[in-house]
Write an enzyme that holds these catalytic residues in place. Structure first.
Site, short mmCIF file in Angstrom:
data_model
loop_
_atom_site.label_atom_id
_atom_site.label_comp_id
_atom_site.label_asym_id
_atom_site.label_seq_id
_atom_site.Cartn_x
_atom_site.Cartn_y
_atom_site.Cartn_z
N ASP A 89 0.60 -1.49 0.19
CA ASP A 89 -0.04 0.19 -0.04
C ASP A 89 1.04 1.40 0.46
OD1 ASP A 89 -2.64 -1.65 0.15
OD2 ASP A 89 -3.26 -1.03 2.02
N ASP A 90 0.30 2.59 -0.35
CA ASP A 90 -0.01 4.07 0.03
C ASP A 90 1.02 4.67 -1.26
OD1 ASP A 90 -0.94 3.10 1.61
OD2 ASP A 90 1.16 3.58 3.22
N HIS A 140 -6.17 3.42 -3.82
CA HIS A 140 -6.25 3.52 -2.55
C HIS A 140 -6.21 4.54 -2.08
CE1 HIS A 140 -4.75 2.23 1.38
NE2 HIS A 140 -3.80 2.21 1.24
N HIS A 144 -5.22 8.67 1.22
CA HIS A 144 -4.95 8.50 2.05
C HIS A 144 -6.06 9.55 2.98
CE1 HIS A 144 -3.86 5.63 4.76
NE2 HIS A 144 -3.77 4.88 3.91
N TYR A 181 -6.45 2.91 5.94
CA TYR A 181 -7.24 2.09 6.51
C TYR A 181 -7.69 0.88 7.32
CZ TYR A 181 -5.44 6.71 7.98
OH TYR A 181 -4.06 8.20 7.96
N HIS A 234 3.45 -2.48 2.68
CA HIS A 234 3.60 -1.55 2.11
C HIS A 234 4.47 -1.18 1.49
CE1 HIS A 234 0.83 -0.70 5.52
NE2 HIS A 234 0.10 0.51 5.32
#
Length: 275
Positions: A89-90, A140, A144, A181, A234
């Site tokens: 992720d991210d 995603h 965020h 999250y 991540h």
């Protein structure tokens, strides 16, 4: 017992079973393909058969995969498959994402990257590398936020703007969405469904974003992993992700030693990665 004309087909306990074509039904004229049954319906059918007749593992897998494809929110693949899906992720960034990609390339392991739109805009070449090296790209959000605290207009903007950025980078619009999250509500669900996407969560949370050591990451993996697992890690964030880079090869070696195959999330759940 009635023996049917087709190969491997029998009528037992009112249920018509064909070993070759994988159909079940109440009569020869009313067959239902096993691939169109949910896991729950298949269990109900098998309960009506004689004890000596058991559904094959392949039949159960087909039904379980059909159930997965029908779900909007998914956190785990089929427990009948020795498969695993790595997710990151991210990202993307030009530091940790490339290090993760280097490891995956060396180990010949595909993965799924849930990217943020602002990072896609900043690093389109890294997104292209992800795609070109056989990985899947998922959405995603743009930057965020916790979407459950946003209105519908903002939720829509966060998802569609990221889809647009991904399409601009690789020419494809993703079907997979992971909410920041892992937080979602009816508003998020409705928007994802309207966009013909699926909410992808996880079954293993390494908590690598929280400055965990390599040993702590591996401990979480060993504790939570089971067949069909979706592992959350991540590829962008803080310097603590150097431990993710250290743990990843060890995790891959362990899974390979146990006979697992590596797939992208879309392959794990039997859907298309892009619209």
């Amino acid at each position: 017992m009635k023996i049917a004309r087709s190969i491997g087909a029998i009528l037992l306990g009112g249920v018509f079973l064909t070993g070759c074509t994988n159909f079940v039904g109440a009569a020869e004229s009313n067959l239902i393909p096993v691939k169109d049954l949910s896991h729950e319906k298949l269990l109900a059918v098998s309960e009506r058969t004689l004890p000596a007749v058991k559904m094959t593992t392949n039949d159960k897998l087909l039904a379980e995969m059909n159930t997965l494809r029908s779900k909007l929110v998914i956190s785990q693949g089929s427990s009948l498959h020795k498969q695993v899906a790595f997710t990151f992720d991210d990202g993307p960034d030009t530091h940790f994402t490339n290090q993760v990609l280097d490891i995956l390339k060396k180990e010949k392991v595909p993965a799924t990257f849930f990217v943020c739109g602002n990072n896609v805009k900043a690093h389109p070449d890294v997104v292209k590398r992800i795609d070109e090296e056989g990985h899947s790209v998922g959405n995603h959000s743009w930057n965020h936020p916790q979407l459950t605290k946003k209105d519908q207009a903002t939720i829509n903007q966060q998802i569609t703007s990221t889809n647009d950025a991904i399409k601009s980078a690789i020419g494809k619009t993703p079907t997979l969405f992971r909410p920041p999250y892992g937080a979602f509500n009816l508003g998020v669900r409705d928007k994802v469904q309207q966009l013909n996407m699926k909410v992808i969560l996880w079954s293993v949370d390494t908590l690598d974003w929280n400055h965990k050591s390599k040993d702590q990451i591996m401990e979480a993996y060993h504790k939570e992993f089971k067949p069909g697992g979706i592992i959350l890690q991540h590829s962008s964030g803080n310097e603590g992700l150097k431990e993710t880079v250290k743990a990843l090869p060890e995790m891959i070696r362990d899974l390979k030693s146990k006979g697992y195959s590596f797939v992208t999330v879309d392959k794990l759940i039997g859907v298309e990665a892009y619209q």
